[in-house]
Motif scaffolding. Sequence first.
Motif, mmCIF file in Angstrom:
data_model
loop_
_atom_site.group_PDB
_atom_site.id
_atom_site.type_symbol
_atom_site.label_atom_id
_atom_site.label_comp_id
_atom_site.label_asym_id
_atom_site.label_seq_id
_atom_site.Cartn_x
_atom_site.Cartn_y
_atom_site.Cartn_z
ATOM 1 N N MET A 1 0.850 -1.189 0.000
ATOM 2 C CA MET A 1 0.000 0.000 0.000
ATOM 3 C C MET A 1 0.886 1.239 0.000
ATOM 4 O O MET A 1 1.766 1.397 0.826
ATOM 5 C CB MET A 1 -0.887 0.000 1.246
ATOM 6 C CG MET A 1 -1.907 1.120 1.295
ATOM 7 S SD MET A 1 -2.936 0.994 2.789
ATOM 8 C CE MET A 1 -3.761 -0.567 2.492
ATOM 9 N N SER A 2 0.695 2.098 -0.973
ATOM 10 C CA SER A 2 1.566 3.256 -1.104
ATOM 11 C C SER A 2 1.257 4.279 -0.025
ATOM 12 O O SER A 2 0.119 4.480 0.384
ATOM 13 C CB SER A 2 1.373 3.900 -2.484
ATOM 14 O OG SER A 2 0.040 4.320 -2.646
ATOM 15 N N ALA A 3 2.292 4.930 0.442
ATOM 16 C CA ALA A 3 2.134 5.919 1.505
ATOM 17 C C ALA A 3 1.670 7.251 0.927
ATOM 18 O O ALA A 3 1.938 7.580 -0.233
ATOM 19 C CB ALA A 3 3.451 6.089 2.251
ATOM 20 N N THR A 4 0.961 8.020 1.700
ATOM 21 C CA THR A 4 0.580 9.367 1.323
ATOM 22 C C THR A 4 1.331 10.342 2.211
ATOM 23 O O THR A 4 1.745 10.009 3.310
ATOM 24 C CB THR A 4 -0.941 9.581 1.488
ATOM 25 O OG1 THR A 4 -1.299 9.323 2.856
ATOM 26 C CG2 THR A 4 -1.718 8.638 0.586
ATOM 27 N N THR A 5 1.506 11.551 1.715
ATOM 28 C CA THR A 5 2.218 12.560 2.484
ATOM 29 C C THR A 5 1.224 13.433 3.236
ATOM 30 O O THR A 5 0.045 13.506 2.908
ATOM 31 C CB THR A 5 3.075 13.436 1.558
ATOM 32 O OG1 THR A 5 2.228 14.036 0.567
ATOM 33 C CG2 THR A 5 4.138 12.597 0.875
ATOM 34 N N GLY B 1 -4.606 12.700 3.340
ATOM 35 C CA GLY B 1 -5.736 12.206 2.579
ATOM 36 C C GLY B 1 -6.545 13.259 1.856
ATOM 37 O O GLY B 1 -6.372 14.462 2.062
ATOM 38 N N PRO B 2 -7.457 12.810 0.991
ATOM 39 C CA PRO B 2 -8.236 13.720 0.141
ATOM 40 C C PRO B 2 -9.331 14.446 0.906
ATOM 41 O O PRO B 2 -9.856 13.950 1.900
ATOM 42 C CB PRO B 2 -8.845 12.760 -0.900
ATOM 43 C CG PRO B 2 -8.989 11.461 -0.171
ATOM 44 C CD PRO B 2 -7.792 11.390 0.748
ATOM 45 N N ALA B 3 -9.707 15.618 0.385
ATOM 46 C CA ALA B 3 -10.732 16.431 1.033
ATOM 47 C C ALA B 3 -12.083 15.726 1.058
ATOM 48 O O ALA B 3 -12.917 16.015 1.924
ATOM 49 C CB ALA B 3 -10.852 17.780 0.328
ATOM 50 N N ASP B 4 -12.315 14.815 0.125
ATOM 51 C CA ASP B 4 -13.596 14.104 0.088
ATOM 52 C C ASP B 4 -13.529 12.742 0.774
ATOM 53 O O ASP B 4 -14.432 11.917 0.631
ATOM 54 C CB ASP B 4 -14.080 13.935 -1.353
ATOM 55 C CG ASP B 4 -13.110 13.125 -2.210
ATOM 56 O OD1 ASP B 4 -11.990 12.838 -1.733
ATOM 57 O OD2 ASP B 4 -13.482 12.785 -3.347
ATOM 58 N N GLY B 5 -12.456 12.490 1.526
ATOM 59 C CA GLY B 5 -12.323 11.229 2.240
ATOM 60 C C GLY B 5 -13.196 11.188 3.482
ATOM 61 O O GLY B 5 -13.770 12.207 3.901
ATOM 62 N N VAL B 6 -13.295 10.018 4.087
ATOM 63 C CA VAL B 6 -14.030 9.887 5.355
ATOM 64 C C VAL B 6 -13.391 10.823 6.378
ATOM 65 O O VAL B 6 -12.179 10.740 6.618
ATOM 66 C CB VAL B 6 -13.985 8.433 5.866
ATOM 67 C CG1 VAL B 6 -14.678 8.314 7.222
ATOM 68 C CG2 VAL B 6 -14.618 7.478 4.860
ATOM 69 N N ILE C 1 0.699 5.197 10.700
ATOM 70 C CA ILE C 1 -0.563 4.542 10.327
ATOM 71 C C ILE C 1 -1.421 5.419 9.408
ATOM 72 O O ILE C 1 -2.095 4.902 8.522
ATOM 73 C CB ILE C 1 -1.379 4.090 11.555
ATOM 74 C CG1 ILE C 1 -1.780 5.259 12.451
ATOM 75 C CG2 ILE C 1 -0.604 3.056 12.350
ATOM 76 C CD1 ILE C 1 -2.763 4.859 13.557
ATOM 77 N N ALA C 2 -1.397 6.730 9.583
ATOM 78 C CA ALA C 2 -2.220 7.599 8.731
ATOM 79 C C ALA C 2 -1.814 7.464 7.273
ATOM 80 O O ALA C 2 -2.659 7.489 6.370
ATOM 81 C CB ALA C 2 -2.096 9.049 9.186
ATOM 82 N N ALA C 3 -0.524 7.303 7.033
ATOM 83 C CA ALA C 3 -0.022 7.168 5.662
ATOM 84 C C ALA C 3 -0.443 5.861 5.012
ATOM 85 O O ALA C 3 -0.295 5.685 3.807
ATOM 86 C CB ALA C 3 1.509 7.273 5.664
ATOM 87 N N GLN D 1 -9.720 11.292 5.197
ATOM 88 C CA GLN D 1 -9.032 12.558 5.465
ATOM 89 C C GLN D 1 -8.811 12.615 6.959
ATOM 90 O O GLN D 1 -9.733 12.816 7.753
ATOM 91 C CB GLN D 1 -9.804 13.791 5.011
ATOM 92 C CG GLN D 1 -8.940 15.047 5.226
ATOM 93 C CD GLN D 1 -9.578 16.318 4.732
ATOM 94 O OE1 GLN D 1 -10.749 16.570 5.010
ATOM 95 N NE2 GLN D 1 -8.823 17.138 4.031
ATOM 96 N N ILE D 2 -7.558 12.422 7.353
ATOM 97 C CA ILE D 2 -7.197 12.375 8.773
ATOM 98 C C ILE D 2 -6.581 13.704 9.178
ATOM 99 O O ILE D 2 -5.557 14.118 8.626
ATOM 100 C CB ILE D 2 -6.221 11.224 9.050
ATOM 101 C CG1 ILE D 2 -6.882 9.888 8.706
ATOM 102 C CG2 ILE D 2 -5.764 11.238 10.502
ATOM 103 C CD1 ILE D 2 -5.964 8.690 8.851
#
Length: 288
Positions: free
Chosen positions: A1-5, A24-29, A47-49, A55-56
Amino acid sequence: MSATTSHEVRFNLPNIEVAAKVWGPADGVPVIALHGWLDNAATFDLIAARMPGLQIVALDLPGHGLSDHLPAAGYSLWQQAATVLQVADSLGWQRFALLGHSMGAIISGILAGSLPDRIMGVGMIDGLLPVTAEADDAPAQMAKYFAASLQAANKRKPIYDSVEKAIKARLMGANTPISREAVGILVERGLMPDHGGWTWRTDPQLFLPSPLRFTNQHAIAFIEAIRAPACVVLANQGVMAKYPAVVERVWQFEHIRVHAMDGGHHLHLEAQAPEVATLLHSFFSDLS
């Protein structure tokens, strides 16, 4: 699973400015993440990545990390919870989920029990019930707070001549096993330069004893009032494991999913982080 910044944000609330890291994206949970006592938003870095589609918004709670400090006697669980609600309103989130570790998990439980119409779900890591006391203990507890408050004026923060020495000090002060790598993540956000060295950003008031504690009945009432989906990740070698009666009570909450996992109190910052992230990602994804 690729990490997000992640990226940094600040919330200018009525009486305080609060810092946060966002993944995470603005339209995420929508998820607001709350760290433990003396930690900061970086506690969720590993873990958030690993939780795409959410959207955390991980806060530095007041008095921690890059956030401002509160006035005297401002660090009750309910005051911190009120700050979380102010952030949610700033984001325009009428309904949102909560992710909490330790103290952050306790605050999450209080919010979820108090405001069931606003909380979509609550995921908690090695935390749920606060330290409690009986009503008869209140005068003695308040006396401890008064005495410590008077002494606090004469205390000065330690200054370390290197970040490495600050990391070693944090390791020595840990009450459960934690790796140097995990401490390094937290310390990086928790230090500031001072007199040619480094000292803690943390508000010294956070070390004062609580002036007032919930009774056991109070604590259980909040958890029993949770109506949203809820889960707890229990660390088998964590803080809660030191209190078998508390762990036994946690398993008795029929409306909360409990997952026991080998690891220390900060298992979400250790080798178990991928497993913790997978479990919580599945939980939060089901809320959408």
